[in-house]
Design a protein around this motif. Structure first.
Motif, PDB file in Angstrom:
ATOM      1  N   ASN A  94       0.854  -1.181   0.000  1.00 52.63           N
ATOM      2  CA  ASN A  94       0.000   0.000   0.000  1.00 52.63           C
ATOM      3  C   ASN A  94       0.894   1.237   0.000  1.00 52.63           C
ATOM      4  N   TYR A  95       0.299   2.377  -0.237  1.00 54.53           N
ATOM      5  CA  TYR A  95       1.113   3.577  -0.449  1.00 54.53           C
ATOM      6  C   TYR A  95       1.932   3.961   0.781  1.00 54.53           C
ATOM      7  N   GLU A  96       1.498   3.547   1.974  1.00 51.90           N
ATOM      8  CA  GLU A  96       2.236   3.903   3.186  1.00 51.90           C
ATOM      9  C   GLU A  96       3.595   3.211   3.260  1.00 51.90           C
ATOM     10  N   GLN A  97       3.804   2.203   2.419  1.00 49.13           N
ATOM     11  CA  GLN A  97       5.095   1.513   2.371  1.00 49.13           C
ATOM     12  C   GLN A  97       6.071   2.176   1.407  1.00 49.13           C
ATOM     13  N   VAL A  98       5.646   3.254   0.773  1.00 41.53           N
ATOM     14  CA  VAL A  98       6.482   4.005  -0.167  1.00 41.53           C
ATOM     15  C   VAL A  98       6.852   5.340   0.474  1.00 41.53           C
ATOM     16  N   VAL A  99       8.146   5.653   0.495  1.00 44.82           N
ATOM     17  CA  VAL A  99       8.614   6.926   1.052  1.00 44.82           C
ATOM     18  C   VAL A  99       9.494   7.613   0.017  1.00 44.82           C
ATOM     19  N   LEU A 100       9.179   8.872  -0.282  1.00 43.50           N
ATOM     20  CA  LEU A 100       9.997   9.639  -1.216  1.00 43.50           C
ATOM     21  C   LEU A 100      11.254  10.146  -0.524  1.00 43.50           C
ATOM     22  N   THR A 101      12.358  10.146  -1.267  1.00 40.03           N
ATOM     23  CA  THR A 101      13.665  10.510  -0.715  1.00 40.03           C
ATOM     24  C   THR A 101      14.389  11.458  -1.662  1.00 40.03           C
ATOM     25  N   ALA A 102      15.496  12.005  -1.179  1.00 39.76           N
ATOM     26  CA  ALA A 102      16.301  12.922  -1.992  1.00 39.76           C
ATOM     27  C   ALA A 102      17.142  12.116  -2.978  1.00 39.76           C
ATOM     28  N   GLY A 103      16.497  11.629  -4.025  1.00 36.66           N
ATOM     29  CA  GLY A 103      17.169  10.820  -5.031  1.00 36.66           C
ATOM     30  C   GLY A 103      17.447   9.410  -4.542  1.00 36.66           C
ATOM     31  N   GLY A 104      18.047   8.610  -5.422  1.00 31.53           N
ATOM     32  CA  GLY A 104      18.422   7.257  -5.035  1.00 31.53           C
ATOM     33  C   GLY A 104      19.478   7.245  -3.943  1.00 31.53           C
ATOM     34  N   MET A 105      20.373   8.246  -3.961  1.00 29.26           N
ATOM     35  CA  MET A 105      21.399   8.329  -2.912  1.00 29.26           C
ATOM     36  C   MET A 105      20.757   8.536  -1.551  1.00 29.26           C
ATOM     37  N   GLY A 106      19.764   9.425  -1.491  1.00 22.80           N
ATOM     38  CA  GLY A 106      19.062   9.648  -0.236  1.00 22.80           C
ATOM     39  C   GLY A 106      18.333   8.405   0.229  1.00 22.80           C
ATOM     40  N   ALA A 107      17.760   7.669  -0.720  1.00 23.67           N
ATOM     41  CA  ALA A 107      17.065   6.427  -0.380  1.00 23.67           C
ATOM     42  C   ALA A 107      18.035   5.419   0.220  1.00 23.67           C
ATOM     43  N   LEU A 108      19.183   5.254  -0.421  1.00 25.43           N
ATOM     44  CA  LEU A 108      20.170   4.294   0.065  1.00 25.43           C
ATOM     45  C   LEU A 108      20.711   4.701   1.431  1.00 25.43           C
ATOM     46  N   SER A 109      21.012   5.986   1.590  1.00 22.32           N
ATOM     47  CA  SER A 109      21.567   6.471   2.849  1.00 22.32           C
ATOM     48  C   SER A 109      20.594   6.269   4.007  1.00 22.32           C
ATOM     49  N   THR A 110      19.320   6.599   3.794  1.00 20.84           N
ATOM     50  CA  THR A 110      18.352   6.440   4.879  1.00 20.84           C
ATOM     51  C   THR A 110      18.087   4.966   5.181  1.00 20.84           C
ATOM     52  N   CYS A 111      18.123   4.118   4.163  1.00 18.02           N
ATOM     53  CA  CYS A 111      17.957   2.676   4.399  1.00 18.02           C
ATOM     54  C   CYS A 111      19.075   2.142   5.292  1.00 18.02           C
ATOM     55  N   ILE A 112      20.308   2.483   4.952  1.00 16.01           N
ATOM     56  CA  ILE A 112      21.449   2.014   5.738  1.00 16.01           C
ATOM     57  C   ILE A 112      21.371   2.563   7.157  1.00 16.01           C
ATOM     58  N   ASN A 113      20.965   3.818   7.271  1.00 15.32           N
ATOM     59  CA  ASN A 113      20.821   4.443   8.581  1.00 15.32           C
ATOM     60  C   ASN A 113      19.734   3.765   9.408  1.00 15.32           C
ATOM     61  N   ALA A 114      18.670   3.329   8.739  1.00 17.66           N
ATOM     62  CA  ALA A 114      17.543   2.717   9.445  1.00 17.66           C
ATOM     63  C   ALA A 114      17.823   1.284   9.880  1.00 17.66           C
ATOM     64  N   LEU A 115      18.665   0.575   9.131  1.00 16.71           N
ATOM     65  CA  LEU A 115      18.821  -0.867   9.353  1.00 16.71           C
ATOM     66  C   LEU A 115      20.088  -1.262  10.102  1.00 16.71           C
ATOM     67  N   LEU A 116      21.088  -0.375  10.142  1.00 22.85           N
ATOM     68  CA  LEU A 116      22.370  -0.748  10.738  1.00 22.85           C
ATOM     69  C   LEU A 116      22.813   0.244  11.801  1.00 22.85           C
ATOM     70  N   ASP A 117      23.382  -0.288  12.868  1.00 17.74           N
ATOM     71  CA  ASP A 117      24.029   0.528  13.886  1.00 17.74           C
ATOM     72  C   ASP A 117      25.526   0.607  13.588  1.00 17.74           C
ATOM     73  N   PRO A 118      26.216   1.625  14.119  1.00 14.51           N
ATOM     74  CA  PRO A 118      27.678   1.654  13.984  1.00 14.51           C
ATOM     75  C   PRO A 118      28.290   0.350  14.505  1.00 14.51           C
TER      76      PRO A 118
END
Length: 389
Positions: A94-118
């Motif tokens: 559903n549409y709530e599973q889609v999030v717009l980001t600042a380009g593909g780079m922004g999408a990748l960066s936020t994904c990594i930030n969301a899924l991994l800890d230092p």
């Protein structure tokens, strides 16, 4: 004097950007180094963006993006996923599973930030896009590589991925179609990789920013196989020649989507609103321009393959995206030295393979989304540099 964070002190410009800075100073340089469509953004998209500005749609949007835009993306994605799953069942997302980001780079960066800890680990393709390891580096995330081989057309071998998994591993990153190789990962390989992720309880991030640029076969997304475990990164940049509009998006389970939305809030607030409405026009308008671009890229891919065979440099045929790696080992030079000499002596800009990883150190990457005459002359000069003539 205060010092910078240690993790950012390790960052450096990629070899692509180093060459770009030098190439811009050389008149009449043949530029094969940057991955950018040689088409303008289609007229209906520009018109929609301008109309949004004229209608004063220039304020903040919701952090995840305007609801009608996300709904349009969900509709397109569900159409694709139903075909991939060979099912007429109800919508996959559903549409709530889609999030717009600042380009593909922004999408990748936020994904990594969301899924991994230092300190957590992500497993990356080698060769792969430089930002695949620069983003984790900037965030304090550790990374390991799985090798890709030309004898397999740079398609990953599941066993090579599994061999890199440790107790600290949390994410496997895939890229299909791939930069810099143009490889497209077949469904059967993706099925095996998803099984590995399930066995070790890992996330998968799949970069699908070139999903529309396929020359043989069809694109397949592993999201269809495991919607709870797979997070997809996509972009409007290459499909619609919108690189400067900076509109990307993620597709994920709802829990991950909510965290990406929250990361947007504290990092970018939102994608520029008028760009979002332009993206909606891209999705809902005629797709003729996309087909024309892909057909043009395929024609030029075929030309590049023909020329490389003619000069004795052919090794493989990319199935998607608009890149190819060219073996320059016969020159006796490493890829950085070769790229710099080629630029200085023959005025051709290419990306040194080493910037994509150790598996590409004997290659240079070219982008074939350029004029045919530049491809012909550029490859002629590359071949001359390899042979020393």
């Amino acid at each position: 004097m205060p010092i910078l964070a240690k993790r950012v002190q390790k960052l450096h410009s990629s070899g692509i950007r180093v060459i770009a800075g030098l190439a811009d100073k050389i008149p009449a340089c043949i530029k094969l180094h940057i991955g950018i469509p040689d088409f303008f953004t289609p007229a209906n998209i520009k018109t929609a963006g301008c109309a949004a500005i004229e209608s004063n749609l220039t304020a903040y949007s919701p952090n995840a993006g305007e609801t009608p835009v996300r709904q349009a993306l969900a509709k397109k994605t569900n159409q694709q996923f139903r075909l991939m799953s060979r099912s007429k069942r109800r919508d996959v997302i559903n549409y709530e599973q889609v999030v717009l980001t600042a380009g593909g780079m922004g999408a990748l960066s936020t994904c990594i930030n969301a899924l991994l800890d230092p300190g957590d680990e992500i497993i990356l393709p080698n060769p792969g896009w430089p930002n695949f390891f620069m983003i984790p580096l900037a965030q304090g995330v550790k990374f390991k590589f799985y090798p890709l081989f030309v004898k397999n057309n740079f398609v990953p071998r599941p066993a090579d991925i599994e061999s890199q998994i440790t107790a600290k591993t949390k994410v496997i990153l895939l890229n299909t179609p791939a930069n810099p190789t143009g490889a497209v990962i077949p469904r059967v390989v993706l099925e095996a990789i998803v099984k590995i992720a399930k066995r070790h309880d890992l996330w998968i991030i799949c970069d699908e920013c070139y999903e529309a640029i396929i020359f043989e076969g069809q694109h397949f997304s592993p999201f269809v196989l495991d919607p709870k475990r797979v997070v997809v990164v996509r972009s409007f940049s290459k499909t619609y020649a919108m690189t400067g509009w900076r509109v990307g998006y993620t597709i994920s389970n709802l829990e991950v989507a909510n965290k990406i939305r929250e990361l947007n809030e504290c990092q970018i607030a939102c994608v520029p609103t008028f760009c979002q409405w332009a993206a909606k026009a891209a999705l809902e308008g005629p797709q003729t321009s996309v087909r024309q671009m892909v057909n043009s890229y395929k024609k030029r891919r075929d030309l590049v393959v023909q020329l490389l065979k003619q000069y004795g440099l052919y090794q493989y045929t990319p199935a998607g995206a608009f890149y190819i790696l060219i073996d320059i080992s016969k020159s006796g030079l490493d890829s950085e030295t070769f790229a710099l000499k080629l630029l200085r002596d023959r005025q051709v800009a290419v990306a040194p393979g080493a910037t994509f990883g150790s598996q590409a150190k004997k290659y240079v990457r070219i982008c074939f989304a350029v004029k045919e005459k530049d491809l012909r002359e550029g490859i002629r000069r590359i071949a001359a540099q390899v042979s020393g003539k």
